[in-house]
Design a protein around this motif. Structure first.
Motif, PDB file in Angstrom:
ATOM      1  N   GLN A 167       0.816  -1.204   0.000  1.00 48.76           N
ATOM      2  CA  GLN A 167       0.000   0.000   0.000  1.00 48.76           C
ATOM      3  C   GLN A 167       0.852   1.258   0.000  1.00 48.76           C
ATOM      4  O   GLN A 167       0.565   2.232  -0.707  1.00 48.76           O
ATOM      5  N   PHE A 168       1.928   1.225   0.790  1.00 44.78           N
ATOM      6  CA  PHE A 168       2.836   2.370   0.834  1.00 44.78           C
ATOM      7  C   PHE A 168       3.446   2.655  -0.538  1.00 44.78           C
ATOM      8  O   PHE A 168       3.496   3.808  -0.990  1.00 44.78           O
ATOM      9  N   THR A 169       3.890   1.610  -1.219  1.00 50.18           N
ATOM     10  CA  THR A 169       4.513   1.807  -2.535  1.00 50.18           C
ATOM     11  C   THR A 169       3.501   2.289  -3.563  1.00 50.18           C
ATOM     12  O   THR A 169       3.801   3.146  -4.403  1.00 50.18           O
ATOM     13  N   ARG A 170       2.276   1.773  -3.511  1.00 50.56           N
ATOM     14  CA  ARG A 170       1.259   2.228  -4.459  1.00 50.56           C
ATOM     15  C   ARG A 170       0.898   3.696  -4.243  1.00 50.56           C
ATOM     16  O   ARG A 170       0.623   4.435  -5.200  1.00 50.56           O
ATOM     17  N   ASP A 171       0.905   4.119  -2.967  1.00 46.51           N
ATOM     18  CA  ASP A 171       0.527   5.500  -2.661  1.00 46.51           C
ATOM     19  C   ASP A 171       1.622   6.498  -2.992  1.00 46.51           C
ATOM     20  O   ASP A 171       1.325   7.670  -3.267  1.00 46.51           O
ATOM     21  N   THR A 172       2.886   6.072  -2.952  1.00 47.30           N
ATOM     22  CA  THR A 172       3.992   7.036  -3.045  1.00 47.30           C
ATOM     23  C   THR A 172       4.869   6.884  -4.283  1.00 47.30           C
ATOM     24  O   THR A 172       5.567   7.832  -4.656  1.00 47.30           O
ATOM     25  N   PHE A 173       4.887   5.734  -4.921  1.00 44.67           N
ATOM     26  CA  PHE A 173       5.785   5.519  -6.061  1.00 44.67           C
ATOM     27  C   PHE A 173       5.160   6.060  -7.346  1.00 44.67           C
ATOM     28  O   PHE A 173       3.930   6.157  -7.459  1.00 44.67           O
ATOM     29  N   PRO A 174       5.995   6.403  -8.336  1.00 44.17           N
ATOM     30  CA  PRO A 174       5.459   6.866  -9.623  1.00 44.17           C
ATOM     31  C   PRO A 174       4.525   5.834 -10.235  1.00 44.17           C
ATOM     32  O   PRO A 174       4.718   4.624 -10.093  1.00 44.17           O
ATOM     33  N   LYS A 175       3.492   6.339 -10.951  1.00 40.27           N
ATOM     34  CA  LYS A 175       2.492   5.429 -11.506  1.00 40.27           C
ATOM     35  C   LYS A 175       3.045   4.551 -12.627  1.00 40.27           C
ATOM     36  O   LYS A 175       2.454   3.515 -12.939  1.00 40.27           O
ATOM     37  N   GLN A 176       4.186   4.947 -13.238  1.00 42.17           N
ATOM     38  CA  GLN A 176       4.740   4.112 -14.303  1.00 42.17           C
ATOM     39  C   GLN A 176       5.455   2.875 -13.771  1.00 42.17           C
ATOM     40  O   GLN A 176       5.982   2.082 -14.543  1.00 42.17           O
ATOM     41  N   ILE A 177       5.492   2.722 -12.452  1.00 39.36           N
ATOM     42  CA  ILE A 177       6.042   1.503 -11.855  1.00 39.36           C
ATOM     43  C   ILE A 177       4.880   0.601 -11.461  1.00 39.36           C
ATOM     44  O   ILE A 177       4.055   0.957 -10.611  1.00 39.36           O
ATOM     45  N   ALA A 178       4.812  -0.562 -12.109  1.00 42.81           N
ATOM     46  CA  ALA A 178       3.767  -1.535 -11.797  1.00 42.81           C
ATOM     47  C   ALA A 178       4.177  -2.341 -10.576  1.00 42.81           C
ATOM     48  O   ALA A 178       5.292  -2.873 -10.513  1.00 42.81           O
ATOM     49  N   ILE A 179       3.267  -2.420  -9.595  1.00 45.86           N
ATOM     50  CA  ILE A 179       3.587  -3.080  -8.322  1.00 45.86           C
ATOM     51  C   ILE A 179       2.743  -4.337  -8.188  1.00 45.86           C
ATOM     52  O   ILE A 179       1.527  -4.319  -8.387  1.00 45.86           O
TER      53      ILE A 179
END
Length: 647
Positions: free
Chosen positions: A368-380
């Protein structure tokens, strides 16, 4: 010139006249030559000698007395005066060498050897002789001179010693002409910069070493104007490494005072500067830790009444829409509390308590942390199996490990990519069941030459200001402290995979990813609880929550007031819930006094900034229950229940 001779004869006196001009000229020439030879022997410092080979007679000039201290009248008149004074170790060699010249067809003999002085010491001499031969080529006479080389040899030895010292020096010592061309390059310079003396000779220094142009120009100007300059300058070595040098330049002048060259002595301080930067970073981290501690304490005191009040509202409100809002508020406040703990753990290395950890929850929070803060062009992507083994550890630190690895993965994918977080159960030979966590990215990869350095403290490939170089070293330390280990594999242009192996807990079984049902909160039975805290909002929230769950409450704002309140209600007070950090009298002092007044009095201690030292003091006071703010209602009610219902 005419020679006249008169003889008496029968006829009278017979007179003969003969022209002897040539003979007189030859005699005059011989006298002049001998006089010149005497003047020469007086003028030179050498010991001139004349050796008659037919009778071994040997004549010495006054230089013999000057150089060696012997009186000519007191030494042997023959060749023994020379031969007996040659150093015993050199004698046979010199004798063989001179006879080889005499027996051959040489005209000149030259030899270097040691010759005795009157005081018993030996002088090193260079002996040169001219061989005079008769018409048949036989050597009949030899004239020569001995030059004392002792001082010259000593000077040469000093020069060799100094050269050896220069070569042994760790500093780079070099000499430049006034056009900055290298004329001398020491062994130290070879070690520091990587260029050999032959390669550096004649090269322009600032071009060879790609010097800092501005500093180099300033140094050149100052050394020409003031005769010297010292300061830090950056050069590049042969391998391309940027070096920081502490340089001392001196202007070398000729006998007339004219500038001739520049002497530079350079000390490589690259590692020292790196250590200095690391020390400053460590100081900044220490300052951040101190600041974080203060902020954490204050924020935890702010969040604690919010969380307790939200739990209280859960008990009196039943509307579904309102309950949903309360749950959102509670989740946000709890996330803020978790963030405070994470910052504190990172900045100060706070050691959390080991407990059984369900890692699936931490993985979901990290996702959740990575989805909220990482650039959208990075698929998690998160991959979790149905069952995972639990581990014994600190959830905050394990969360920090995953966040550190995910942030590094993000930085390796500036143009976007894929980040996969996964976990599974694995059995290692001779080590048993382990939990394996994986963080895999499709970034740029790690160059093989730095792969062994990535865990070094302060090592970073990021630009200045974008990384501390502490992430992976902290990650490794946390994993090791949990009894685990870390592995990494990377391929340039393909990505990197970090694998964390943690030993499975021996206390619990497999954790299920399904959410457990909510258990009812423990309740009191009318016992009186003394709540002590200097934060009025927290104190009131805790009192309200306790009263809602079956307790009676009296309150105090600090340790001194707590003693006063206790003295009024000492027969009824069943337990004490107290903060540790308070004005006037802190919690530790008040606990000690209360325990002396009533040994065995149940106490629950709480603090927004827990430390190992505080916990050790609590153990010495007999306090077994410690809560870190902001604490949940369940934690406080459970602690009280355990204390009050203990046999």
């Amino acid at each position: 010139w005419t020679e006249v001779r008169a003889y008496p004869s029968s006829a009278g006196l017979a007179i003969y006249f003969r022209d002897v001009s040539e003979r007189m000229a030859a005699r005059e020439a011989l006298r002049t030559s001998e006089e010149r030879f005497r003047f020469l022997t007086k003028a030179t410092n050498d010991a001139i000698w004349d050796w008659g080979l037919d009778n071994d007679s040997l004549w010495w000039s006054e230089g013999f007395e000057t150089l060696f201290g012997f009186q000519r009248s007191q030494v042997e008149p023959d060749i023994a005066s020379w031969y007996n004074r040659i150093h015993p170790a050199d004698r046979d060699h010199v004798k063989n060498d001179i006879h080889k010249a005499l027996d051959g067809d040489s005209e000149v003999w030259i030899c270097e050897y040691r010759f005795s002085r009157k005081d018993g010491s030996y002088a090193t001499v260079l002996d040169r002789g001219y061989i005079i031969r008769d018409e048949s080529g036989k050597a009949v006479r030899m004239i020569g001179g001995m030059t004392d080389l002792t001082q010259h040899k000593l000077a040469e030895a000093r020069i060799r010693e100094q050269a050896a010292l220069i070569d042994q020096s760790r500093d780079a010592i070099l000499v430049l002409d006034l056009e900055h061309q290298v004329t001398f390059w020491s062994k130290g310079a070879e070690r520091v910069y990587g260029w050999t003396a032959e390669e550096a000779q004649g090269r322009v220094l600032d071009e060879l070493l790609d010097s800092d142009v501005q500093v180099f120009g300033l140094a050149d100007q100052q050394v020409r104007e003031k005769g010297e300059w010292s300061g830090e300058i950056q050069h590049r070595s042969r391998t391309g490494t940027r070096l920081t040098l502490d340089a001392r330049w001196t202007l070398l002048r000729g006998s007339a005072g004219e500038a001739r060259a520049i002497l530079s002595i350079d000390t490589d301080i690259t590692q020292a500067k790196l250590l200095e930067q690391q020390f400053l970073r460590a100081q900044r981290m220490e300052s951040i830790g101190t600041l974080a501690g203060g902020i954490a304490h204050d924020l935890n005191n702010v969040l604690a009444p919010i969380l307790l009040s939200l739990e209280y509202l859960h008990t009196i409100l039943e509307e579904p829409d309102v309950i949903e809002v309360l749950q959102t508020m509670e989740a946000s406040a709890q996330r803020g509390a978790d963030m405070v703990r994470q910052v504190l753990a990172f900045a100060r290395g706070v050691e959390g308590r080991r407990m059984e950890v369900q890692v699936g929850t931490i993985l979901k929070e990290t996702e959740q942390f990575t989805r909220d803060t990482f650039p959208k062009q990075i698929a998690i992507e998160l991959q979790l199996p149905e069952q995972l083994p639990s581990v014994m550890g600190d959830p905050t630190q394990l969360h920090q490990v995953l966040v550190n690895l995910c942030v590094n993965a993000r930085d390796s994918m500036p143009q976007g990519g894929k980040l996969r977080i996964s976990a599974d159960r694995i059995v290692l030979p001779e080590q048993g069941i382990h939990l394996r966590l994986q963080v895999l990215d499709t970034g740029t990869g790690i160059p093989p030459e730095i792969l062994e350095k990535i865990y070094d403290p302060f090592f970073t490939t990021k630009d200045i200001g974008k990384g501390t170089g502490l992430g992976l070293s902290t990650t490794l330390a946390i994993v090791k402290s949990h009894g685990g280990f870390l592995q990494v594999s990377s391929e340039m242009g393909r990505g990197t995979c970090f694998e964390i192996y943690l030993p499975a807990s021996q206390q619990g079984g497999e954790e299920s990813q399904a959410s457990p049902g909510e258990e009812a909160l423990p309740r009191g039975h009318g016992q009186l609880v003394l709540v002590v805290d200097d934060e009025a909002g927290l104190r009131q929230a805790a009192a309200r929550m306790l009263e809602t769950h079956g307790y009676r409450v009296v309150q105090a704002g600090d340790g001194a007031e707590a003693l006063h309140v206790y003295s009024e209600h000492h027969q009824d007070v069943a337990a004490v819930v107290t903060d540790l950090m308070m004005p006037v009298m802190d919690g530790l002092v008040s606990i000690g006094i209360l325990r002396r007044l009533k040994p065995g009095l149940p106490v629950v201690a709480a603090s927004g900034l827990g430390s190992a030292e505080q916990e050790e003091q609590l153990v010495r006071l007999g306090v077994r229950h410690f809560l870190t703010k902001p604490y949940a209602a369940r934690a406080l009610l459970t602690a009280l229940q355990e204390l009050l219902e203990a046999p």
